[in-house]
Design a protein around this motif. Sequence first.
Motif, PDB file in Angstrom:
ATOM      1  N   ARG A 191     -16.993  17.326  -9.082  1.00 37.92           N
ATOM      2  CA  ARG A 191     -17.068  16.050  -9.849  1.00 37.92           C
ATOM      3  C   ARG A 191     -16.789  16.151 -11.371  1.00 37.92           C
ATOM      4  O   ARG A 191     -17.894  16.640 -12.036  1.00 37.92           O
ATOM      5  N   CYS A 192     -15.613  15.732 -11.594  1.00 39.68           N
ATOM      6  CA  CYS A 192     -15.400  15.714 -13.244  1.00 39.68           C
ATOM      7  C   CYS A 192     -15.868  14.578 -13.990  1.00 39.68           C
ATOM      8  O   CYS A 192     -15.365  13.538 -13.598  1.00 39.68           O
ATOM      9  N   GLY A 204     -14.688  11.633 -11.670  1.00 40.45           N
ATOM     10  CA  GLY A 204     -13.231  11.850 -10.901  1.00 40.45           C
ATOM     11  C   GLY A 204     -13.452  12.924  -9.893  1.00 40.45           C
ATOM     12  O   GLY A 204     -14.021  14.004 -10.072  1.00 40.45           O
ATOM     13  N   ARG A 205     -12.971  12.691  -8.530  1.00 40.87           N
ATOM     14  CA  ARG A 205     -13.160  13.640  -7.492  1.00 40.87           C
ATOM     15  C   ARG A 205     -12.361  14.574  -7.758  1.00 40.87           C
ATOM     16  O   ARG A 205     -11.120  14.385  -7.580  1.00 40.87           O
ATOM     17  N   ASP A 224     -20.933  18.840 -12.212  1.00 39.98           N
ATOM     18  CA  ASP A 224     -20.098  18.487 -13.307  1.00 39.98           C
ATOM     19  C   ASP A 224     -19.227  19.870 -13.395  1.00 39.98           C
ATOM     20  O   ASP A 224     -19.316  20.747 -14.170  1.00 39.98           O
ATOM     21  N   PHE A 225     -18.001  19.871 -12.541  1.00 41.51           N
ATOM     22  CA  PHE A 225     -17.060  20.488 -12.691  1.00 41.51           C
ATOM     23  C   PHE A 225     -15.670  20.150 -12.715  1.00 41.51           C
ATOM     24  O   PHE A 225     -15.513  18.909 -12.097  1.00 41.51           O
TER      25      PHE A 225
END
Length: 388
Positions: free
Chosen positions: A201-202, A223-224, A330-331
Amino acid sequence: MPVALACPIVLTAAERERLKKMAYGHKTQHRLRCRAQIVLHAARGRSNARIAHETGLHLDTVRAWRGRFAHGGLSALADRKRSGRPARFTPVQIAGTKALACQLPAETGVPLSRWSCPELAAELTSRGITDTISASTVRRWLREDVLKPWQYRSWIFITDPDFRPKAERVLDLYARTWEGEPLGANEYVISADEKTSIQARCRCHPTLAPGQARSMRVNHTYGRGGAVAYLAAYDVHRAQVFGRTEPTTGIDPFMALVTQVMNQEPYASAKRVFWIVDNGSSHRGQRAVDRLTAAFPNAVMVHTPVHASWLNQVEIFFSVVQRKVVTPNDFTDLSEVADRLRSFEDRYNATAQPFQWKFTTSDLDDLLARLDRHTADRHEESSVALAA
């Protein structure tokens, strides 16, 4: 008229020390501090009027506490028990409240899934059990018996007919025993499973580090970036983790994990390597056992009972991963997820110690006995209800 003499005060060394701590202690309540000061002044032979002047208290207050100490000692400086305000609610009303809290709302015709204190208070009033009552009063009554009807826990009946023998085999392996014989130095126990759907999940705005009087802040909008499956094999007694990420779970990804572990030492040359797995589709049934043995003759697959993944120690490691690596999510992309997981494995393996597994076969027997009693009670209640 003759003036009444002040009560003489004579202190022992222990009483004086105790009173000094009360009079000058930082955590002493103000009223106790004042009472201790009155007694200490009185022990120096000072009059009530002088004590009142030096402490700023009323003369009657000084006279009262000096007299109480003279007749009752240190214990007399404490507040006397007071009757307090008359009780507004009767014990019968309190018992009725607790009885209602111990019933499911649906059984009473209320369209709720579970009770809350405000809902209970409203129901008590509508039924005429009490007059107007606050939710905080209801909560205080329930707290006395540790009743929390707004909470719930899910549970499941044992459906595996071989639950005990399967669970016993797993527990014996944790105790380094197999079929009544202790494991050798070149025999190992691996706990393996998959953690599905780890998302990337950015966040739409950068995560903010914690600061003074502020926790870390993570933007809600994201954003996925897709999802991966994390497969891990945990050596129960050596506390070493071997993991890999795959686009999805399945037989091939699981066998890739097995190959990754079994092709390295000490497992490649081990006498036996026991693989504890649950009943997921990637390693379910006799076919999975035969497939593992065909690929690696020294590997032995051991299944946990159905609906008993909690017996698999790798689930504990997955909980560590969830708390320390995945949350908050948070990636930027899936490659960052994979890199973070691999780096965490190295960090974990550098300092990990085996889990202190305390659930034994004796605990298993106690658990099954409690479940049997519970099942018998439920059947008896059902029979009585049908007969009625």
